[in-house]
Design a protein around this motif. Structure first.
Motif, PDB file in Angstrom:
ATOM      1  N   VAL A   1       0.846  -1.199   0.000  1.00 60.38           N
ATOM      2  CA  VAL A   1       0.000   0.000   0.000  1.00 60.38           C
ATOM      3  C   VAL A   1       0.877   1.244   0.000  1.00 60.38           C
ATOM      4  O   VAL A   1       0.640   2.201  -0.738  1.00 60.38           O
ATOM      5  N   SER A   2       1.908   1.234   0.815  1.00 61.39           N
ATOM      6  CA  SER A   2       2.820   2.366   0.919  1.00 61.39           C
ATOM      7  C   SER A   2       3.482   2.672  -0.429  1.00 61.39           C
ATOM      8  O   SER A   2       3.607   3.837  -0.818  1.00 61.39           O
ATOM      9  N   LYS A   3       3.902   1.645  -1.147  1.00 60.67           N
ATOM     10  CA  LYS A   3       4.516   1.835  -2.471  1.00 60.67           C
ATOM     11  C   LYS A   3       3.549   2.503  -3.436  1.00 60.67           C
ATOM     12  O   LYS A   3       3.918   3.418  -4.171  1.00 60.67           O
ATOM     13  N   LYS A   4       2.315   2.044  -3.436  1.00 63.70           N
ATOM     14  CA  LYS A   4       1.296   2.618  -4.341  1.00 63.70           C
ATOM     15  C   LYS A   4       1.019   4.076  -4.001  1.00 63.70           C
ATOM     16  O   LYS A   4       0.889   4.915  -4.887  1.00 63.70           O
ATOM     17  N   LEU A   5       0.916   4.375  -2.713  1.00 64.47           N
ATOM     18  CA  LEU A   5       0.667   5.752  -2.297  1.00 64.47           C
ATOM     19  C   LEU A   5       1.851   6.658  -2.625  1.00 64.47           C
ATOM     20  O   LEU A   5       1.670   7.802  -3.052  1.00 64.47           O
ATOM     21  N   ARG A   6       3.063   6.142  -2.421  1.00 59.36           N
ATOM     22  CA  ARG A   6       4.275   6.925  -2.682  1.00 59.36           C
ATOM     23  C   ARG A   6       4.326   7.383  -4.137  1.00 59.36           C
ATOM     24  O   ARG A   6       4.792   8.485  -4.436  1.00 59.36           O
TER      25      ARG A   6
END
Length: 61
Positions: free
Chosen positions: A12-17
């Motif tokens: 999720v963090s990668k997608k948001l970044r």
């Protein structure tokens, strides 16, 4: 649904970044962990402010 929580949060963090958003966890010294989303450009300042009032923000999982 089959990923462990930490791995899911990393994904999720990668997608948001990619969108300029940081996923972070506010450690309030409790049994719960508050997840927040903030503009990536503000994360360092937010971490500094949290530390000044006695809390910690982690933005890597």
């Amino acid at each position: 649904d089959e990923l462990p929580t930490s791995q899911y949060l990393n994904e999720v963090s990668k997608k948001l970044r990619e969108k300029g958003i940081s996923l972070a966890c506010l450690d309030i010294e409790s049994d719960c962990y508050v997840l927040i989303t903030v503009p990536s450009s503000d994360i360092d300042e937010i971490k500094k402010l949290a530390q000044e009032v006695g809390y910690r923000i982690q933005d890597s999982f």
